[in-house]
Write an enzyme that holds these catalytic residues in place. Structure first.
Site: not given
Length: 262
Positions: A77, A80-81, A178, A181-182, A223
């Site tokens: 990685c 290049c970076h 979702c 609850c959230h 979940c």
């Protein structure tokens, strides 16, 4: 008798959640609050100290891999970076995003695998593998403190809407969404836990319950299983769409990875 008590409890919880859901319809996106705010002080302290934060084992693994040649091209990685501290600053805060080359959404894990296979001649890494979690956590760390800011316009819009629909759709044997609850129950207690808003700015996280570092999609699957619903596969279009919606929902929250959650 015990079955009836359980049934009454589930129905009562569903009715309460429905009431909260109706109350949220006028403002379905409350002010974002990181899951950090809902954690016990001991868990917050574990996250705050990089020396004792157990997710830093993943960070260190990712840092090693960053400079390790992988694949037939003999590239790493870093080839290049170069220094991740500079080149990867702010990158994780912008994912997932639409990629015209693949004709769909790509999250950070997907982008890493894209680079491995297309640019480095390496094999794709499996979701939840130590290598992919390590690289993802190491890259995400470079955005710590920067606000989440994803693009939901143009070709990303249908995916955003699909993710939003998923968030508000009831599912599973418990017939809960979702949002119920959230959004509706955030801040309230579920046994010994405090229900959070379900924000994703801390991922990858170290979850004490699992004793391991984990991705956003592993949390989505957990979940679903908790709702007695069939989980999607990690990396699926459904979970990518949900990830985009949740990243937008928490827009402006600072990246915390690697966070610690119960």
């Amino acid at each position: 008798m015990r079955f009836l008590v359980l049934l009454v409890g589930v129905v009562s919880a569903g009715l309460a959640a429905s009431a909260f859901s109706r109350a949220q319809e006028a403002d379905p996106t409350p002010t974002p609050r990181s899951g950090y705010e809902f954690m016990a002080p001991q868990t917050q302290a574990l996250q705050d100290d990089d020396f004792v934060n157990p997710a830093f084992f993943s960070v260190e693994a990712g840092e090693r891999l960053w400079s390790t040649p992988m694949g037939s091209e003999g590239l790493s990685c870093a080839s290049c970076h170069e220094a991740a501290e500079t080149s990867m600053a702010g990158v994780a805060a912008r994912y997932p995003q639409y990629d015209p080359d693949v004709g769909g959404l790509v999250n950070l894990e997907g982008r890493i695998n894209q680079m491995l296979t297309k640019e480095m001649g390496a094999e794709a890494l499996a979701y939840e593998s130590e290598a992919l979690l390590g690289l993802t956590t190491y890259v995400a760390l470079q955005s710590r403190g920067m606000p989440m800011a994803v693009d939901i316009e143009g070709p990303a819009r249908p995916y955003f809407e699909a993710g939003r629909d998923y968030f508000f759709t009831r599912r599973g044997q418990l017939d809960l969404s979702c949002s119920q609850c959230h959004d509706g129950l955030a801040g309230q207690k579920l046994r010994g836990d405090t229900i959070s808003q379900g924000q994703i700015n801390g991922f990858p996280i170290y979850r004490l319950l699992w004793n391991s570092t984990a991705s956003r999609h592993r949390m989505f699957a957990w979940c679903n299983t908790s709702l007695r619903a069939e989980p999607e596969a990690a990396g699926s279009e459904t979970y990518l769409a949900l990830e985009l919606y949740l990243a937008w929902r928490g827009g402006g929250l600072p990246m915390e990875s690697p966070a610690v959650r119960r």
